[in-house]
Design an enzyme around this catalytic site. Structure first.
Site, mmCIF file in Angstrom:
data_model
loop_
_atom_site.group_PDB
_atom_site.id
_atom_site.type_symbol
_atom_site.label_atom_id
_atom_site.label_comp_id
_atom_site.label_asym_id
_atom_site.label_seq_id
_atom_site.Cartn_x
_atom_site.Cartn_y
_atom_site.Cartn_z
ATOM 1 N N LYS A 16 32.465 -21.610 66.965
ATOM 2 C CA LYS A 16 32.108 -20.916 68.204
ATOM 3 C C LYS A 16 33.306 -20.748 69.136
ATOM 4 C CE LYS A 16 28.908 -23.949 69.348
ATOM 5 N NZ LYS A 16 28.976 -24.911 68.230
ATOM 6 N N ARG A 91 21.566 -25.226 74.787
ATOM 7 C CA ARG A 91 21.439 -26.218 73.724
ATOM 8 C C ARG A 91 20.027 -26.760 73.597
ATOM 9 N NH1 ARG A 91 27.147 -27.523 73.348
ATOM 10 N NH2 ARG A 91 27.484 -29.032 71.703
ATOM 11 N N ARG A 130 39.729 -31.354 62.754
ATOM 12 C CA ARG A 130 40.033 -31.092 64.162
ATOM 13 C C ARG A 130 40.287 -32.408 64.907
ATOM 14 N NH1 ARG A 130 35.668 -27.683 67.545
ATOM 15 N NH2 ARG A 130 34.572 -29.651 67.634
ATOM 16 N N ARG A 136 39.886 -35.179 70.475
ATOM 17 C CA ARG A 136 38.491 -35.267 70.899
ATOM 18 C C ARG A 136 37.832 -36.486 70.289
ATOM 19 N NH1 ARG A 136 35.083 -29.750 70.893
ATOM 20 N NH2 ARG A 136 33.480 -31.343 70.700
ATOM 21 N N ARG A 148 25.571 -35.753 66.246
ATOM 22 C CA ARG A 148 25.615 -34.391 66.821
ATOM 23 C C ARG A 148 24.826 -33.415 65.954
ATOM 24 N NH1 ARG A 148 31.808 -33.853 67.262
ATOM 25 N NH2 ARG A 148 31.495 -31.743 68.071
HETATM 26 N N1 UDP Z 1 27.804 -31.049 75.745
HETATM 27 C C1 UDP Z 1 26.528 -30.996 76.255
HETATM 28 N N2 UDP Z 1 26.043 -29.816 76.730
HETATM 29 C C2 UDP Z 1 26.763 -28.667 76.667
HETATM 30 C C3 UDP Z 1 28.065 -28.706 76.130
HETATM 31 C C4 UDP Z 1 28.548 -29.911 75.668
HETATM 32 O O1 UDP Z 1 25.831 -32.004 76.313
HETATM 33 O O2 UDP Z 1 26.275 -27.625 77.112
HETATM 34 C C5 UDP Z 1 28.370 -32.335 75.281
HETATM 35 C C6 UDP Z 1 27.650 -32.932 74.088
HETATM 36 O O3 UDP Z 1 27.782 -34.328 74.180
HETATM 37 C C7 UDP Z 1 28.458 -32.385 72.911
HETATM 38 C C8 UDP Z 1 29.881 -32.421 73.466
HETATM 39 O O4 UDP Z 1 29.719 -32.156 74.871
HETATM 40 O O5 UDP Z 1 28.312 -33.155 71.743
HETATM 41 C C9 UDP Z 1 30.856 -31.425 72.840
HETATM 42 O O6 UDP Z 1 30.360 -30.120 73.019
HETATM 43 P P1 UDP Z 1 31.106 -28.845 72.417
HETATM 44 O O7 UDP Z 1 30.233 -27.676 72.692
HETATM 45 O O8 UDP Z 1 32.488 -28.771 72.889
HETATM 46 O O9 UDP Z 1 31.189 -29.199 70.894
HETATM 47 P P2 UDP Z 1 30.952 -28.318 69.633
HETATM 48 O O10 UDP Z 1 29.479 -28.440 69.364
HETATM 49 O O11 UDP Z 1 31.374 -26.909 69.949
HETATM 50 O O12 UDP Z 1 31.803 -28.940 68.593
HETATM 51 MG MG MG Z 2 33.042 -25.769 70.758
#
Ligand code: UDP
Ligand code: MG
Length: 197
Positions: A16, A91, A130, A136, A148
């Site tokens: 994304k 989300r 990554r 991270r 996640r």
């Molecule tokens: N996060 C969240 N809400 C959001 C965006 C991020 O809770 O709208 C938190 C959540 O803990 C997530 C972390 O931030 O696991 C990393 O999010 P990011 O979107 O950067 O990760 P990606 O899913 O893109 O790898």
């Molecule tokens: Mg991201």
């Protein structure tokens, strides 16, 4: 409602962020990544960043009210933009409903939702890779990554039905080269814009 508002949807590691950067410059849109905003807050040591950190470290979701408030502030601040790319938001279905209401109050709506489809083995591989360079914390630990995915499957993926019911969901094959996937995304966006409602 001629603005181009795109949701880039998909599990952690789906691409994304990478594709949002490319789409942002190609379509002159405002990129709104809630994950990036939360990490910046954390980096700056703000109260919001401190609160978010506890969730991020465990791979849990920051509460709806917090992220919805953040997005609302950003959308209002950039209401004159030609459109937005929402990356990593919404989300939860509650966040999706709040986003619809927020956009409606500004006489905007979501143009299309692009769902990047990538299998979990490939996602895990990408995230661990990554994690070796990004610093991270949530990309460096397999248990956090697994959590996640679990959170994504339980809380986020129901949004697919939510947007399918609105006729806005387009699934995009997310495995291949960055340029191939970018091409598929552009095609889907251009199709959604030429549709007459
Ligand atoms: N996060 C969240 N809400 C959001 C965006 C991020 O809770 O709208 C938190 C959540 O803990 C997530 C972390 O931030 O696991 C990393 O999010 P990011 O979107 O950067 O990760 P990606 O899913 O893109 O790898
Ligand atoms: Mg991201």
């Amino acid at each position: 409602m001629s603005k181009l508002n795109i949701i880039l949807f998909g599990p952690p590691g789906a691409g994304k962020g990478t594709q949002s950067e490319k789409l942002t410059s190609h379509y002159a849109l405002k990129h709104l990544s809630t994950g990036d905003i939360l990490r910046a807050e954390r980096q700056a040591g703000t109260e919001l960043g401190r609160q978010a950190n506890a969730y991020i470290e465990k791979g849990e979701l920051v509460p709806d009210a917090v992220v919805i408030g953040m997005v609302e502030q950003m959308v209002r601040a950039h209401a004159a933009a030609p459109g937005f790319i929402f990356d990593g938001f919404p989300r939860t279905v509650a966040q999706g409903e709040a986003l619809d209401a927020m956009l409606k109050s500004l006489d905007m709506d979501i143009t299309t939702v692009l769902s990047l489809e990538v299998d979990e083995d490939e996602l895990t591989r990408r995230l661990l890779e990554r994690g070796m360079t990004s610093g991270r914390v949530d990309d460096q630990d397999e248990a956090t990554i697994r959590n996640r995915f679990k959170v994504y499957n339980n809380e986020t993926s129901p949004l697919k039905e939510f947007y399918k019911a609105q006729g806005k969901l387009q699934s995009i094959h997310g495995m291949g080269s960055i340029d191939e996937i970018f091409g598929s995304l552009c095609e889907a966006i251009d199709n959604s814009q030429s549709e007459t409602y």
